[in-house]
Motif scaffolding. Structure first.
Motif, PDB file in Angstrom:
ATOM      1  N   GLN A 158      66.631  88.387  32.436  1.00 22.25           N
ATOM      2  CA  GLN A 158      66.458  88.851  31.062  1.00 22.25           C
ATOM      3  C   GLN A 158      67.086  87.878  30.067  1.00 22.25           C
ATOM      4  N   VAL A 159      68.226  87.302  30.468  1.00 25.08           N
ATOM      5  CA  VAL A 159      68.885  86.310  29.606  1.00 25.08           C
ATOM      6  C   VAL A 159      68.038  85.048  29.514  1.00 25.08           C
TER       7      VAL A 159
ATOM      8  N   LYS B  95      65.381  87.790  26.359  1.00 29.81           N
ATOM      9  CA  LYS B  95      65.340  89.211  26.009  1.00 29.81           C
ATOM     10  C   LYS B  95      66.728  89.815  25.859  1.00 29.81           C
ATOM     11  N   LEU B  96      67.736  89.117  26.417  1.00 30.03           N
ATOM     12  CA  LEU B  96      69.126  89.502  26.222  1.00 30.03           C
ATOM     13  C   LEU B  96      69.843  88.319  25.594  1.00 30.03           C
ATOM     14  N   ARG B  97      70.537  88.566  24.495  1.00 30.40           N
ATOM     15  CA  ARG B  97      71.252  87.502  23.790  1.00 30.40           C
ATOM     16  C   ARG B  97      72.683  87.938  23.516  1.00 30.40           C
ATOM     17  N   ALA B  98      73.522  86.964  23.167  1.00 30.87           N
ATOM     18  CA  ALA B  98      74.907  87.280  22.822  1.00 30.87           C
ATOM     19  C   ALA B  98      74.933  88.297  21.686  1.00 30.87           C
TER      20      ALA B  98
ATOM     21  N   ARG C 119      78.744  94.697  26.457  1.00 31.20           N
ATOM     22  CA  ARG C 119      78.076  93.852  25.473  1.00 31.20           C
ATOM     23  C   ARG C 119      78.020  92.418  25.974  1.00 31.20           C
ATOM     24  N   ILE C 120      76.869  91.761  25.780  1.00 27.20           N
ATOM     25  CA  ILE C 120      76.708  90.359  26.159  1.00 27.20           C
ATOM     26  C   ILE C 120      77.490  89.496  25.179  1.00 27.20           C
TER      27      ILE C 120
END
Length: 248
Positions: free
Chosen positions: A24-25, A29-32, A79-80
């Motif tokens: 996902q990263v 689709k997944l960000r900080a 949380r990323i």
């Protein structure tokens, strides 16, 4: 010709969860800053137990890409984040302690990284960046400073210069490599025969390196940085080779 079959690797459940989150990263689709769904929602999505999910999340937290905030409400959950400095330093320190790398390996890595950062900082560092490094040098010059605080500020100085070079990865690697031998450097500073003289000599080198960077003499700053590292760190390498007690 007969087919050569190879064993299929059996992944543990939490590794499959890690792989899915990584995908996902990588896909963007997944960000900080993004927050993961609560465990009670995320575990069924993955089709795994909450304990397997927690194990995967702990791994991500350890490597500095996730922070878990316990509790309830909007700010709770995982949380990323982007926090590689502490994670890489901790990892390198453990591998150094386990013998994966020698003191000589660490010294040569420091020389390569810091030659680059000092030379580049002379071209790209802002006055604000260099003022921050100068403040560290000033704090290190106090007569009442002890080895432990000096050691912490010493690391901060070198990381400030690396950061001012404009290369975030160089800064992170510099911090991680320096962190890997921080306990040994402290022990060596605590064991010197003349602490005031040692403190004065080392910090005079810091001040001169900073002056050379400010005046745009990058190669001279890099040369002095190498001399600085090999001078103190090199004595620890010699101790390691001769079986002495001194260590950085």
């Amino acid at each position: 010709m007969p087919v050569e079959w190879q064993p299929v690797r059996q992944a543990r459940t939490h590794e499959l969860v890690l792989q899915s989150i990584e995908e996902q990263v990588f896909a963007g689709k997944l960000r900080a800053g993004d927050r993961l769904p609560p465990e009670r929602e995320l575990a069924p999505v993955f089709g795994v137990s909450r304990s397997a999910l927690r194990e995967a999340l702990r791994v991500l937290e350890t490597i500095g890409v996730l922070v878990a905030q316990p509790g309830r409400g909007h700010d709770s959950g995982a949380r990323i984040v982007r926090n590689p400095d502490d994670a890489l330093g901790r990892l390198l320190r453990l591998h150094f302690a386990l013998g994966s790398y020698s003191l000589h390996d660490v010294m040569e890595a420091r020389v390569a990284l810091e030659r680059s950062s000092f030379a580049t900082a002379a071209e790209h560092a802002s006055e604000e960046d260099l003022d921050a490094a100068a403040d560290v040098v000033h704090r290190m010059s106090r007569e009442d400073i002890g080895p432990e605080e000096f050691n912490e500020l010493d690391t901060q100085f070198h990381v400030e210069v690396a950061s001012s070079s404009g290369n975030a990865l160089t800064s992170t690697l510099t911090a991680a490599v320096r962190e890997s031998v921080r306990p040994l450097i402290l022990r060596a500073l605590e064991e010197v025969d003349d602490w005031p003289a040692t403190r004065t000599r080392l910090n005079a080198q810091h001040a001169e390196m900073l002056r050379l960077v400010r005046t745009g003499h990058g190669e001279e700053a890099a040369d002095l940085a190498e001399l600085h590292i090999r001078g103190f760190h090199g004595t620890l390498v010699d101790d390691e080779r001769t079986g002495g007690e001194g260590a950085e």
